[in-house]
Design a protein around this motif. Structure first.
Motif, PDB file in Angstrom:
ATOM      1  N   ALA A 174     -10.814  18.375  27.011  1.00  0.00           N
ATOM      2  CA  ALA A 174     -10.858  16.994  26.516  1.00  0.00           C
ATOM      3  C   ALA A 174     -12.258  16.495  26.192  1.00  0.00           C
ATOM      4  N   GLY A 175     -13.283  17.249  26.544  1.00  0.00           N
ATOM      5  CA  GLY A 175     -14.647  16.765  26.375  1.00  0.00           C
ATOM      6  C   GLY A 175     -15.051  16.595  24.919  1.00  0.00           C
ATOM      7  N   ARG A 176     -16.008  15.712  24.691  1.00  0.00           N
ATOM      8  CA  ARG A 176     -16.471  15.414  23.327  1.00  0.00           C
ATOM      9  C   ARG A 176     -17.353  16.526  22.765  1.00  0.00           C
ATOM     10  N   GLY A 177     -18.028  17.277  23.616  1.00  0.00           N
ATOM     11  CA  GLY A 177     -18.882  18.364  23.132  1.00  0.00           C
ATOM     12  C   GLY A 177     -20.123  17.881  22.424  1.00  0.00           C
ATOM     13  N   THR A 178     -20.758  16.845  22.972  1.00  0.00           N
ATOM     14  CA  THR A 178     -21.916  16.249  22.280  1.00  0.00           C
ATOM     15  C   THR A 178     -23.082  17.231  22.150  1.00  0.00           C
ATOM     16  N   ARG A 179     -23.266  18.116  23.132  1.00  0.00           N
ATOM     17  CA  ARG A 179     -24.372  19.074  23.046  1.00  0.00           C
ATOM     18  C   ARG A 179     -24.144  20.124  21.955  1.00  0.00           C
ATOM     19  N   MET A 180     -22.906  20.222  21.474  1.00  0.00           N
ATOM     20  CA  MET A 180     -22.589  21.204  20.434  1.00  0.00           C
ATOM     21  C   MET A 180     -22.642  20.600  19.027  1.00  0.00           C
ATOM     22  N   ARG A 181     -22.998  19.333  18.924  1.00  0.00           N
ATOM     23  CA  ARG A 181     -23.086  18.733  17.586  1.00  0.00           C
ATOM     24  C   ARG A 181     -24.190  19.426  16.781  1.00  0.00           C
ATOM     25  N   THR A 220     -19.295  20.107  16.530  1.00  0.00           N
ATOM     26  CA  THR A 220     -18.126  19.414  17.059  1.00  0.00           C
ATOM     27  C   THR A 220     -17.887  18.048  16.433  1.00  0.00           C
ATOM     28  N   ASP A 221     -18.605  17.726  15.363  1.00  0.00           N
ATOM     29  CA  ASP A 221     -18.361  16.445  14.701  1.00  0.00           C
ATOM     30  C   ASP A 221     -16.948  16.380  14.130  1.00  0.00           C
ATOM     31  N   ASP A 222     -16.447  17.505  13.645  1.00  0.00           N
ATOM     32  CA  ASP A 222     -15.115  17.542  13.040  1.00  0.00           C
ATOM     33  C   ASP A 222     -14.202  18.580  13.670  1.00  0.00           C
ATOM     34  N   CYS A 223     -14.636  19.173  14.769  1.00  0.00           N
ATOM     35  CA  CYS A 223     -13.863  20.242  15.392  1.00  0.00           C
ATOM     36  C   CYS A 223     -13.961  20.123  16.905  1.00  0.00           C
ATOM     37  N   PRO A 224     -12.833  20.135  17.630  1.00  0.00           N
ATOM     38  CA  PRO A 224     -12.933  20.125  19.092  1.00  0.00           C
ATOM     39  C   PRO A 224     -13.602  21.409  19.585  1.00  0.00           C
ATOM     40  N   LYS A 225     -14.414  21.293  20.617  1.00  0.00           N
ATOM     41  CA  LYS A 225     -15.183  22.433  21.099  1.00  0.00           C
ATOM     42  C   LYS A 225     -14.328  23.665  21.404  1.00  0.00           C
ATOM     43  N   PRO A 226     -13.130  23.528  21.999  1.00  0.00           N
ATOM     44  CA  PRO A 226     -12.339  24.723  22.302  1.00  0.00           C
ATOM     45  C   PRO A 226     -11.868  25.497  21.066  1.00  0.00           C
ATOM     46  N   LEU A 231     -12.357  29.770  21.125  1.00  0.00           N
ATOM     47  CA  LEU A 231     -12.622  29.840  22.559  1.00  0.00           C
ATOM     48  C   LEU A 231     -11.354  29.697  23.387  1.00  0.00           C
ATOM     49  N   ILE A 232     -10.521  28.741  23.022  1.00  0.00           N
ATOM     50  CA  ILE A 232      -9.319  28.508  23.824  1.00  0.00           C
ATOM     51  C   ILE A 232      -8.339  29.667  23.712  1.00  0.00           C
ATOM     52  N   ASP A 233      -8.352  30.376  22.590  1.00  0.00           N
ATOM     53  CA  ASP A 233      -7.454  31.521  22.434  1.00  0.00           C
ATOM     54  C   ASP A 233      -7.811  32.646  23.391  1.00  0.00           C
ATOM     55  N   TRP A 234      -9.099  32.862  23.635  1.00  0.00           N
ATOM     56  CA  TRP A 234      -9.504  33.871  24.624  1.00  0.00           C
ATOM     57  C   TRP A 234      -8.875  33.552  25.975  1.00  0.00           C
ATOM     58  N   VAL A 273       0.901  26.525  31.054  1.00  0.00           N
ATOM     59  CA  VAL A 273      -0.500  26.123  30.962  1.00  0.00           C
ATOM     60  C   VAL A 273      -0.550  24.684  30.475  1.00  0.00           C
ATOM     61  N   VAL A 274      -1.287  23.857  31.176  1.00  0.00           N
ATOM     62  CA  VAL A 274      -1.507  22.461  30.789  1.00  0.00           C
ATOM     63  C   VAL A 274      -2.892  22.369  30.156  1.00  0.00           C
ATOM     64  N   ILE A 275      -2.980  21.704  29.018  1.00  0.00           N
ATOM     65  CA  ILE A 275      -4.259  21.494  28.339  1.00  0.00           C
ATOM     66  C   ILE A 275      -4.492  19.989  28.249  1.00  0.00           C
ATOM     67  N   ASN A 276      -5.614  19.513  28.779  1.00  0.00           N
ATOM     68  CA  ASN A 276      -5.904  18.091  28.611  1.00  0.00           C
ATOM     69  C   ASN A 276      -6.651  17.878  27.297  1.00  0.00           C
ATOM     70  N   ILE A 277      -6.343  16.794  26.637  1.00  0.00           N
ATOM     71  CA  ILE A 277      -6.907  16.526  25.319  1.00  0.00           C
ATOM     72  C   ILE A 277      -7.379  15.080  25.229  1.00  0.00           C
ATOM     73  N   ALA A 278      -8.373  14.864  24.385  1.00  0.00           N
ATOM     74  CA  ALA A 278      -8.857  13.514  24.068  1.00  0.00           C
ATOM     75  C   ALA A 278      -9.432  13.581  22.655  1.00  0.00           C
ATOM     76  N   TRP A 279     -10.748  13.853  22.561  1.00  0.00           N
ATOM     77  CA  TRP A 279     -11.399  13.969  21.263  1.00  0.00           C
ATOM     78  C   TRP A 279     -10.744  15.077  20.429  1.00  0.00           C
ATOM     79  N   GLN A 280     -10.324  14.723  19.185  1.00  0.00           N
ATOM     80  CA  GLN A 280      -9.715  15.684  18.254  1.00  0.00           C
ATOM     81  C   GLN A 280      -8.534  16.410  18.886  1.00  0.00           C
ATOM     82  N   GLY A 281      -7.820  15.713  19.759  1.00  0.00           N
ATOM     83  CA  GLY A 281      -6.693  16.338  20.450  1.00  0.00           C
ATOM     84  C   GLY A 281      -5.594  16.805  19.520  1.00  0.00           C
TER      85      GLY A 281
END
Length: 231
Positions: free
Chosen positions: A16-23, A26-32, A41-44, A57-65
């Motif tokens: 669910a994180g915004r991934g600000t350090r990855m900008r 991650t401006d248009d793509c969720p980090k996972p 990443l999430i597929d691995w 499996v439960v996945i929590n989502i927020a930004w670009q969920g």
């Protein structure tokens, strides 16, 4: 009783994180959904969880969920049953997100994995000792986190020790650790600290492959490494 991952624990991926350090990645793509070695990443994580015998499996989502849900779907193509815990516009941090997801995770111990790591840790060996509230996987301190998080005394996680290690973002937890927490953003560290002081947290030192993908530079380095390893 010891409950191992092969006994069909449920699992949660923190996504669910915004991934600000990855900008700006991650401006248009969720980090996972950022890719390394030709795979998101999430597929691995999802393929590794399926191979280890997990079912739900439960996945929590927020930004670009919504983008994450479109990519992952219901989990059928991974051999998993996937549920989503939607935190709305603002992520609830780690402990808050886990607490929100408890109804989906069920009454038994469950595994939680950070969505922004890459590892070959064998998830099928995760287990929780009778009476413990948590078990953490710890790794050697990476360059960007030289002071570590915890120490180990045998299989007990402690705050003090000759050798500090870094929390790998992989753990097994009992629901009781999070039950009753307020419905707001909460960090995991204070929750773990209290349980550690009570002697209720086990751990292990994993010496295999592990990467915290917190910056575009580390993402590119891991991608190059994985691609170079493909024959």
């Amino acid at each position: 009783e010891r409950r191992a991952a092969g006994e069909r624990m449920n699992a949660m991926i923190l996504a669910a994180g915004r991934g600000t350090r990855m900008r700006p990645l991650t401006d248009d793509c969720p980090k996972p959904l950022l890719a390394v070695g030709g795979r998101a990443l999430i597929d691995w994580h999802l393929h590794a969880l399926a191979a280890a015998g997990f079912g739900r499996v439960v996945i929590n989502i927020a930004w670009q969920g919504a983008a994450l849900q479109r990519h992952v779907g219901d989990g059928d193509r991974y051999g998993l049953a996937i549920r989503y815990s939607d935190e709305g516009a603002h992520a609830l941090e780690t402990a808050g997100g886990i607490a929100r997801a408890l109804p989906l995770l069920g009454p038994a111990p469950f595994v939680v994995i950070n969505g922004d790591i890459h590892t070959d840790y064998p998830l099928d060996r995760l287990e929780l000792r009778d009476g413990d509230l948590a078990r953490l996987v710890l790794v050697d301190n990476p360059r960007q986190h030289p002071r570590g998080d915890f120490a180990l005394a045998g299989d007990r996680v402690t705050h003090d020790g000759d050798r500090r290690l870094t929390f790998a973002g992989i753990g097994v937890y009992r629901p009781a650790l999070f039950r009753g927490l307020p419905a707001r953003a909460l960090r995991l560290a204070p929750i773990l600290d209290r349980a550690i002081e009570q002697g209720l947290v086990g751990g292990e030192h994993y010496r295999g492959d592990w990467h915290d993908i917190g910056t575009p530079e580390r993402l590119r380095a891991l991608d190059a490494r994985l691609n170079a390893a493909v024959p």
